[in-house]
Structure formats: structure tokens, C-alpha cells
Scaffold this motif. Structure first.
Motif, PDB file in Angstrom:
ATOM      1  N   ASP A 154      43.148  -5.836   6.986  1.00  0.00           N
ATOM      2  CA  ASP A 154      43.183  -7.116   7.688  1.00  0.00           C
ATOM      3  C   ASP A 154      44.515  -7.342   8.387  1.00  0.00           C
ATOM      4  N   GLY A 155      45.613  -6.840   7.798  1.00  0.00           N
ATOM      5  CA  GLY A 155      46.917  -6.995   8.428  1.00  0.00           C
ATOM      6  C   GLY A 155      47.013  -6.238   9.740  1.00  0.00           C
ATOM      7  N   ILE A 156      46.538  -4.999   9.739  1.00  0.00           N
ATOM      8  CA  ILE A 156      46.549  -4.203  10.970  1.00  0.00           C
ATOM      9  C   ILE A 156      45.657  -4.856  12.023  1.00  0.00           C
ATOM     10  N   VAL A 157      44.461  -5.274  11.604  1.00  0.00           N
ATOM     11  CA  VAL A 157      43.541  -5.907  12.546  1.00  0.00           C
ATOM     12  C   VAL A 157      44.106  -7.231  13.053  1.00  0.00           C
ATOM     13  N   SER A 158      44.809  -7.973  12.192  1.00  0.00           N
ATOM     14  CA  SER A 158      45.416  -9.233  12.627  1.00  0.00           C
ATOM     15  C   SER A 158      46.386  -9.004  13.776  1.00  0.00           C
ATOM     16  N   SER A 159      47.183  -7.945  13.677  1.00  0.00           N
ATOM     17  CA  SER A 159      48.111  -7.635  14.771  1.00  0.00           C
ATOM     18  C   SER A 159      47.354  -7.298  16.052  1.00  0.00           C
ATOM     19  N   LEU A 160      46.272  -6.524  15.921  1.00  0.00           N
ATOM     20  CA  LEU A 160      45.482  -6.164  17.094  1.00  0.00           C
ATOM     21  C   LEU A 160      44.801  -7.383  17.719  1.00  0.00           C
TER      22      LEU A 160
ATOM     23  N   LEU B  96      38.597  -6.565  16.213  1.00  0.00           N
ATOM     24  CA  LEU B  96      37.864  -5.853  15.178  1.00  0.00           C
ATOM     25  C   LEU B  96      37.555  -6.819  14.031  1.00  0.00           C
ATOM     26  N   PHE B  97      36.783  -6.359  13.043  1.00  0.00           N
ATOM     27  CA  PHE B  97      36.416  -7.263  11.951  1.00  0.00           C
ATOM     28  C   PHE B  97      37.512  -7.304  10.892  1.00  0.00           C
ATOM     29  N   GLU B  98      37.630  -8.456  10.238  1.00  0.00           N
ATOM     30  CA  GLU B  98      38.490  -8.605   9.060  1.00  0.00           C
ATOM     31  C   GLU B  98      37.614  -8.948   7.864  1.00  0.00           C
ATOM     32  N   PHE B  99      37.955  -8.391   6.715  1.00  0.00           N
ATOM     33  CA  PHE B  99      37.214  -8.699   5.501  1.00  0.00           C
ATOM     34  C   PHE B  99      37.228 -10.203   5.214  1.00  0.00           C
ATOM     35  N   GLU B 100      38.378 -10.795   5.401  1.00  0.00           N
ATOM     36  CA  GLU B 100      38.571 -12.210   5.044  1.00  0.00           C
ATOM     37  C   GLU B 100      37.623 -13.137   5.788  1.00  0.00           C
ATOM     38  N   ASP B 101      37.170 -12.720   6.978  1.00  0.00           N
ATOM     39  CA  ASP B 101      36.312 -13.570   7.802  1.00  0.00           C
ATOM     40  C   ASP B 101      34.844 -13.509   7.407  1.00  0.00           C
TER      41      ASP B 101
END
Length: 273
Positions: free
Chosen positions: A215-221, A14-19
């Protein structure tokens, strides 16, 4: 129904804001400052010290090229102990979106660490940047084709590479990320360099905790499992010219996933496990 073991569920990108290139740089910096502060204060990466020290020894290099450094990253908390083993060790931090505030702060507080203030793409590292490449909390930002490009570029340059992730695709990791805004609220007053805007966008306009939460949740995924990292390695050209060490190590209630590769002519053979 069989429940996959921790870290073995298929990743979801999924997308992350940081990217996002359009994401405000000051918010990205506040987020990476938080990640640097938390990972070092909790000594998240301390258990991988022997692995990184061995990678430095096997690489034959006494310079670390830290990629995707953000606000300084997890490497900073390991340097004092690494320098006890390698007093001559030099560190150059880089990022595709350089955190110039963090770089300026490092110049004052860690003159032994250089931070390159121009963008560096981890998929195509400039050839003049020579040393053992490290990535902390970064591989999950890259889709498989880009992750392969990072690893292939290291092989092509005959440069050792050491990758560490502090989250994984598992229910405990997802739960920890779900409550990450609490950590942001508790730690923000202690993060340096001090920025009034950090307080404003944490407490008055809570964009930082909300973006860290997502972003933390998406990072785990997004995080590559040990098996997925093995698959990445086996898809590379001339991967057998490197020795690879891939695994998972406990760090308090969490775990650190690692992928380490060194050119065989400068290393004793490590089996791909």
C-alpha cells in the motif's frame, strides 16, 4: 531523456488492500494505527502548522472535521500547538471505515477529540458536520472523479478544506516506501492501543508489514502532484468562489504536498499558485 521533477510524474491508480471492502477490518486498523503512530512520532506534518493555522483563521470556524481519519491520523500530533493559537478548537474525526479501537483509545487518552463511529463518506459529508475539513494521507485513495467530488462537496457546502499528503510520486518516496516494513517491525511494540493480534500479524504471520509495503508503494504511485491538484481545482464548478493555496513543503528528508481552500467571503484572497 528528461526526468520529471519530484511529484510531477503522472499518477497510477493501482489497488490498495486498505481500500477493499472485503479486507479484514482488524488488519486495516493495524495499518492505520501504524500510519498514525509513525507520522506523529516523526513530526512529519509539523512544517504545515502555519498553513493549517492560517486556514483555520480564514475559515472562521473553530471546529475541524477530519475526514478519512483511520487510526487518528496526522492531525493528532498538531493539536497541542494548534490549541495554543485557538484554545476553543474542537475536533471531530471520521472515516468511511471507522477504527473503533482507535476511537475507544482516544476517548481515554484524548478526551478533547471526538471520533464518530458511523461511516462518513468524504465525497458527501453530512450537512450537519460543519467546520474546516481536513484530510491527512488520504486524497491519493480517491480516483480523480472521487477527488473532485470531495472538493466539489466542500465548495457546495461553503466549507473550507485542507488536504495534506506525506508521500509523493517520486523515486525517493518510492524508495522510502520500499523499506517501510522495517519501520513496521521496529515500531509495532510501541503502538497503542496494545493488541496481541498486532504482534501476531506483524512477526509470526507478517501480513501487516507486507500490506503496508504494498500500500505504501501504491500510495506514492497514486499521489496527486501539485500540477494535478491544480487541474482538479480548475475542473470544479464555482472554484473561483474559493481561495486556493497549493504547494509542496519540505519535512526532513521527505515532503508534504498540500491543497487548501477557503470560501472567499471568510478569507483574504490567496492566489492559486
Amino acid at each position: 531523456m528528461r526526468i520529471p521533477p519530484p511529484g510531477n510524474m503522472a499518477r497510477i491508480h493501482l489497488f490498495e488492500f486498505e481500500d477493499q471492502q472485503a479486507f479484514p477490518s482488524f488488519l486495516r486498523n493495524y495499518m492505520t494505527d501504524f500510519l498514525q503512530f509513525l507520522s506523529n512520532k516523526t513530526r512529519l506534518f509539523h512544517p504545515i502548522l502555519p498553513l493549517l493555522a492560517e486556514a483555520i483563521r480564514q475559515s472562521g470556524s473553530r471546529q475541524l472535521i477530519d475526514l478519512a481519519s483511520g487510526g487518528g491520523g496526522g492531525l493528532l500530533g498538531l493539536l497541542d500547538e494548534l490549541r495554543q493559537k485557538f484554545p476553543e478548537l474542537r475536533v471531530l474525526q471520521t472515516d468511511y471505515y471507522p477504527n473503533r479501537d482507535a476511537a475507544a483509545y482516544l476517548q481515554q487518552t484524548r478526551p478533547d477529540v471526538d471520533y464518530l463511529d458511523v461511516p462518513v463518506d468524504a465525497r458527501q459529508v453530512p450537512t450537519h458536520l460543519k467546520g474546516l475539513r481536513t484530510l491527512f494521507l488520504a486524497l491519493h485513495h480517491f480516483r480523480p472523479a472521487d477527488a473532485r467530488a470531495i472538493l466539489q462537496n466542500a465548495i457546495d457546502a461553503r466549507s473550507g478544506i485542507a488536504i495534506f499528503e506525506g508521500q509523493e510520486h517520486s523515486l525517493p518516496s518510492l524508495l522510502a516506501m520500499f523499506f517501510s516494513p522495517v519501520s513496521v517491525l521496529l515500531t509495532t511494540p510501541f503502538i497503542r492501543p496494545f493488541r496481541l493480534g498486532r504482534l501476531v500479524f506483524t512477526y509470526l504471520i507478517p501480513l501487516v508489514p507486507l500490506c503496508v509495503w504494498w500500500d505504501g508503494i501504491v500510495s506514492s504511485l497514486r499521489t496527486y502532484s501539485v500540477d494535478e491538484m491544480r487541474a482538479l481545482i480548475h475542473s470544479l464548478d464555482r472554484h473561483d468562489t474559493f481561495s486556493w493555496h497549493i504547494g509542496r513543503i519540505k519535512s526532513g528528508p521527505a515532503a508534504v504536498l498540500y491543497l487548501i481552500g477557503t470560501a472567499q467571503e471568510s478569507a483574504t484572497q490567496i492566489q492559486l499558485i
